[in-house]
Design an enzyme around this catalytic site. Sequence first.
Site, PDB file in Angstrom:
ATOM      1  N   ARG A 193       0.836  -1.338   0.144  1.00 15.12           N
ATOM      2  CA  ARG A 193      -0.014   0.140  -0.015  1.00 15.12           C
ATOM      3  C   ARG A 193       0.828   1.363  -0.036  1.00 15.12           C
ATOM      4  O   ARG A 193       0.439   2.299  -0.716  1.00 15.12           O
ATOM      5  CB  ARG A 193      -0.855  -0.120   1.248  1.00 15.12           C
ATOM      6  CG  ARG A 193      -2.062   1.076   1.186  1.00 15.12           C
ATOM      7  CD  ARG A 193      -2.974   0.743   2.521  1.00 15.12           C
ATOM      8  NE  ARG A 193      -3.918   1.949   2.747  1.00 15.12           N
ATOM      9  CZ  ARG A 193      -4.811   2.401   2.469  1.00 15.12           C
ATOM     10  NH1 ARG A 193      -5.414   1.592   1.421  1.00 15.12           N
ATOM     11  NH2 ARG A 193      -5.563   3.364   2.551  1.00 15.12           N
ATOM     12  N   ILE A 201      -7.065   7.982  -1.089  1.00 14.28           N
ATOM     13  CA  ILE A 201      -6.874   6.572  -0.968  1.00 14.28           C
ATOM     14  C   ILE A 201      -7.725   6.183  -0.235  1.00 14.28           C
ATOM     15  O   ILE A 201      -7.722   6.706   0.960  1.00 14.28           O
ATOM     16  CB  ILE A 201      -5.591   6.056  -1.140  1.00 14.28           C
ATOM     17  CG1 ILE A 201      -5.518   4.391  -1.237  1.00 14.28           C
ATOM     18  CG2 ILE A 201      -4.795   6.543   0.044  1.00 14.28           C
ATOM     19  CD1 ILE A 201      -4.137   3.883  -1.141  1.00 14.28           C
ATOM     20  N   SER A 202      -8.803   5.328  -0.421  1.00 15.50           N
ATOM     21  CA  SER A 202      -9.698   4.554   0.649  1.00 15.50           C
ATOM     22  C   SER A 202      -9.164   3.900   1.524  1.00 15.50           C
ATOM     23  O   SER A 202      -8.091   3.136   1.426  1.00 15.50           O
ATOM     24  CB  SER A 202     -10.715   3.950  -0.102  1.00 15.50           C
ATOM     25  OG  SER A 202     -11.595   4.577  -1.116  1.00 15.50           O
ATOM     26  N   GLN A 203      -9.728   3.924   2.702  1.00 19.61           N
ATOM     27  CA  GLN A 203      -9.005   3.353   3.981  1.00 19.61           C
ATOM     28  C   GLN A 203      -9.189   1.816   3.453  1.00 19.61           C
ATOM     29  O   GLN A 203     -10.070   1.228   2.812  1.00 19.61           O
ATOM     30  CB  GLN A 203      -9.911   3.417   5.206  1.00 19.61           C
ATOM     31  CG  GLN A 203     -11.332   2.806   5.239  1.00 19.61           C
ATOM     32  CD  GLN A 203     -12.128   3.284   6.274  1.00 19.61           C
ATOM     33  OE1 GLN A 203     -12.777   4.312   6.218  1.00 19.61           O
ATOM     34  NE2 GLN A 203     -11.961   2.492   7.638  1.00 19.61           N
ATOM     35  N   PHE A 246     -17.112   9.309  -0.185  1.00 21.68           N
ATOM     36  CA  PHE A 246     -16.094   9.223  -1.184  1.00 21.68           C
ATOM     37  C   PHE A 246     -15.956  10.651  -1.644  1.00 21.68           C
ATOM     38  O   PHE A 246     -17.027  11.441  -1.558  1.00 21.68           O
ATOM     39  CB  PHE A 246     -16.609   8.259  -2.387  1.00 21.68           C
ATOM     40  CG  PHE A 246     -16.016   6.875  -2.229  1.00 21.68           C
ATOM     41  CD1 PHE A 246     -15.013   6.408  -2.754  1.00 21.68           C
ATOM     42  CD2 PHE A 246     -16.672   6.075  -1.307  1.00 21.68           C
ATOM     43  CE1 PHE A 246     -14.434   4.892  -2.770  1.00 21.68           C
ATOM     44  CE2 PHE A 246     -16.330   4.606  -0.801  1.00 21.68           C
ATOM     45  CZ  PHE A 246     -15.311   4.154  -1.687  1.00 21.68           C
TER      46      PHE A 246
END
Length: 210
Positions: free
Chosen positions: A25, A51-53, A195
Amino acid sequence: MIANQIANRGLRDCRVLAAIAATPREWFLPPDLGRRAYDDAPLPIGNGQTISQPYIVALMTACLAPRRRDRILEIGTGSGYQTAILARLAGTVYTVERLPDLLVEAEERFRRLGLSNIQTRLGDGAAGWPEEAPFDGILVAAAAPRVPDPLLAQLAPAPQGRLVIPLGDLASQELVVLQRTARGFEERSAGGVRFVPLISRLGFTEESRP
């Protein structure tokens, strides 16, 4: 991260967890944020995007349930992290990004990881990728007020076609899973999310961004 943030929340899809374990990541973040790569939170990647969790990436992937030979369309390449996870699980991933700087950086990451089953395009994601349709699955990594009609039209026939998208306003959304059936679409919610907006004439306007 996998044990505490994902599996402990009940998501134990072995294929999804293995894909996340195999994808570094920290490669998908600006250098100064590398030490925070495995935080249980979304992180900025530049150009007003995030960047999403990790849990949300895992959840969306599990909801899409990509199979080894599937053709997947992703809307919103961003850093390329979600794309890379999908590429480890599906046959081919077609990903669309509207911001050229982000797309160039993501393409370089795909090359470094040896992910050769990803096709990229610069453009309006809400329009999909009609030349390559139909898709077995479509994942939208940005919020929209409603599902763009072109994406519904580009889903494979029942029972394969599945679409995962955050729907709502700019403050909060529900993660919605649409499954194509012989009668139309079955819809279910996978929980609340937040989002960045899908900027498009079929989504939110640039002026509407906070």
